[in-house]
Design a protein around this motif. Structure first.
Motif, mmCIF file in Angstrom:
data_model
loop_
_atom_site.group_PDB
_atom_site.id
_atom_site.type_symbol
_atom_site.label_atom_id
_atom_site.label_comp_id
_atom_site.label_asym_id
_atom_site.label_seq_id
_atom_site.Cartn_x
_atom_site.Cartn_y
_atom_site.Cartn_z
ATOM 1 N N PHE A 121 0.828 -1.214 0.000
ATOM 2 C CA PHE A 121 0.000 0.000 0.000
ATOM 3 C C PHE A 121 0.855 1.254 0.000
ATOM 4 C CE2 PHE A 121 -2.209 3.463 2.095
ATOM 5 C CZ PHE A 121 -3.336 3.544 1.297
ATOM 6 N N THR A 122 0.467 2.206 -0.830
ATOM 7 C CA THR A 122 1.131 3.497 -0.868
ATOM 8 C C THR A 122 0.084 4.574 -1.164
ATOM 9 O OG1 THR A 122 3.006 4.717 -1.762
ATOM 10 C CG2 THR A 122 1.763 3.363 -3.317
ATOM 11 N N VAL A 123 0.419 5.826 -0.886
ATOM 12 C CA VAL A 123 -0.513 6.925 -1.126
ATOM 13 C C VAL A 123 0.093 7.936 -2.091
ATOM 14 C CG1 VAL A 123 -1.611 6.699 1.138
ATOM 15 C CG2 VAL A 123 0.267 8.302 0.855
ATOM 16 N N ASP A 124 -0.786 8.684 -2.758
ATOM 17 C CA ASP A 124 -0.371 9.799 -3.606
ATOM 18 C C ASP A 124 -1.461 10.874 -3.534
ATOM 19 O OD1 ASP A 124 -2.464 9.087 -5.386
ATOM 20 O OD2 ASP A 124 -1.106 7.905 -6.631
ATOM 21 N N ASP A 125 -1.336 11.928 -4.320
ATOM 22 C CA ASP A 125 -2.307 13.036 -4.279
ATOM 23 C C ASP A 125 -3.739 12.569 -4.506
ATOM 24 O OD1 ASP A 125 -0.500 15.008 -3.699
ATOM 25 O OD2 ASP A 125 -0.438 15.863 -5.718
ATOM 26 N N ASP A 126 -3.921 11.497 -5.293
ATOM 27 C CA ASP A 126 -5.262 11.034 -5.646
ATOM 28 C C ASP A 126 -5.840 10.013 -4.667
ATOM 29 O OD1 ASP A 126 -5.528 12.664 -7.916
ATOM 30 O OD2 ASP A 126 -4.376 11.244 -9.121
ATOM 31 N N THR A 127 -5.089 9.646 -3.631
ATOM 32 C CA THR A 127 -5.617 8.730 -2.621
ATOM 33 C C THR A 127 -6.793 9.405 -1.922
ATOM 34 O OG1 THR A 127 -3.439 7.736 -2.266
ATOM 35 C CG2 THR A 127 -5.063 7.463 -0.499
ATOM 36 N N MET A 128 -7.902 8.683 -1.815
ATOM 37 C CA MET A 128 -9.095 9.253 -1.195
ATOM 38 C C MET A 128 -9.027 9.089 0.326
ATOM 39 S SD MET A 128 -10.506 10.538 -3.777
ATOM 40 C CE MET A 128 -12.076 11.102 -3.116
ATOM 41 N N VAL A 129 -9.299 10.191 1.017
ATOM 42 C CA VAL A 129 -9.280 10.193 2.481
ATOM 43 C C VAL A 129 -10.625 10.664 3.016
ATOM 44 C CG1 VAL A 129 -6.776 10.553 2.625
ATOM 45 C CG2 VAL A 129 -8.303 12.538 2.652
ATOM 46 N N VAL A 130 -10.858 10.337 4.284
ATOM 47 C CA VAL A 130 -12.071 10.755 4.980
ATOM 48 C C VAL A 130 -11.645 11.762 6.051
ATOM 49 C CG1 VAL A 130 -14.037 9.996 6.358
ATOM 50 C CG2 VAL A 130 -13.119 8.494 4.564
ATOM 51 N N ALA A 131 -12.065 12.994 5.869
ATOM 52 C CA ALA A 131 -11.747 14.069 6.815
ATOM 53 C C ALA A 131 -12.969 14.279 7.697
ATOM 54 C CB ALA A 131 -11.394 15.347 6.054
ATOM 55 N N GLU A 132 -12.783 14.007 8.980
ATOM 56 C CA GLU A 132 -13.886 14.089 9.940
ATOM 57 C C GLU A 132 -13.658 15.216 10.930
ATOM 58 O OE1 GLU A 132 -15.643 10.674 12.376
ATOM 59 O OE2 GLU A 132 -14.233 9.664 11.045
ATOM 60 N N ARG A 133 -14.721 15.910 11.279
ATOM 61 C CA ARG A 133 -14.691 16.886 12.381
ATOM 62 C C ARG A 133 -15.630 16.355 13.451
ATOM 63 N NH1 ARG A 133 -12.084 21.314 11.317
ATOM 64 N NH2 ARG A 133 -12.986 22.517 12.981
ATOM 65 N N PHE A 134 -15.295 16.635 14.685
ATOM 66 C CA PHE A 134 -16.109 16.139 15.792
ATOM 67 C C PHE A 134 -16.003 17.094 16.963
ATOM 68 C CE2 PHE A 134 -11.920 14.154 15.759
ATOM 69 C CZ PHE A 134 -11.426 14.540 16.991
ATOM 70 N N ARG A 135 -16.895 16.893 17.916
ATOM 71 C CA ARG A 135 -16.834 17.673 19.151
ATOM 72 C C ARG A 135 -17.060 16.728 20.316
ATOM 73 N NH1 ARG A 135 -21.742 19.590 21.352
ATOM 74 N NH2 ARG A 135 -23.551 18.696 20.309
ATOM 75 N N VAL A 136 -16.486 17.084 21.443
ATOM 76 C CA VAL A 136 -16.695 16.322 22.673
ATOM 77 C C VAL A 136 -18.026 16.768 23.263
ATOM 78 C CG1 VAL A 136 -15.848 15.878 25.008
ATOM 79 C CG2 VAL A 136 -14.229 16.069 23.116
ATOM 80 N N VAL A 137 -18.944 15.822 23.487
ATOM 81 C CA VAL A 137 -20.231 16.177 24.078
ATOM 82 C C VAL A 137 -20.311 15.751 25.537
ATOM 83 C CG1 VAL A 137 -21.516 16.244 21.922
ATOM 84 C CG2 VAL A 137 -21.359 14.101 23.166
#
Length: 149
Positions: A121-137
């Motif tokens: 496995f390797t990554v490049d500019d086109d590798t798809m990522v999941v960017a998550e934002r969250f908060r502590v409740v």
């Protein structure tokens, strides 16, 4: 502990010093975003978290330390991750290049390659990522279930 439905675990990195550092950053409010590989969700046949989903932040000892709520989920190319997201990861990154180098080191680790089932496995500019934002409740008692060491 309160009488609530069991929550899905929210896992950052693998158990050990990095997870402990990341959990600490979440608990102090410094870390409000995280990035994972879309390939990891696919390998684990896991759905992306919906906005509003709550989960339990797990430390290296397997304890629930906080309840987190997802506030944003974006799927994007690795090459499109912006500086604000990198800063909001709370790991001290001051540039996207620095953030990316740290993440690529993790994603190219033997542990991650094994988790993905892909030793090459390797990554490049086109590798798809999941960017998550969250908060502590809710902060949970970090010593629940902990024994004196």
């Amino acid at each position: 502990m309160s009488n609530r439905e069991p929550l899905k675990p929210f896992l950052l990195a693998f158990p050990g010093p990095l997870r402990d550092q990341l959990v600490g950053a979440v608990l102090t409010g410094v870390k409000v975003s995280t990035t994972g590989l879309l390939a990891e969700y696919e390998a684990e046949r896991e759905e992306l978290p919906p906005v509003g989903e709550r989960s339990a932040l797990i430390d290296s000892d397997g304890r629930e330390t906080a309840v987190l709520e997802v506030s944003e989920v974006r799927v994007l190319r690795l090459g499109d991750v912006d500086l604000q997201h990198a800063i909001d990861e709370g790991e001290g990154y001051t540039s996207v290049a620095e953030w990316r180098a740290g993440h690529e080191k993790f994603w190219h680790s033997d542990e991650m390659r094994e988790a993905l089932g892909d030793p090459e496995f390797t990554v490049d500019d086109d590798t798809m990522v999941v960017a998550e934002r969250f908060r502590v409740v809710e902060l949970l008692d970090p010593v629940v279930g902990a024994e004196e060491r």
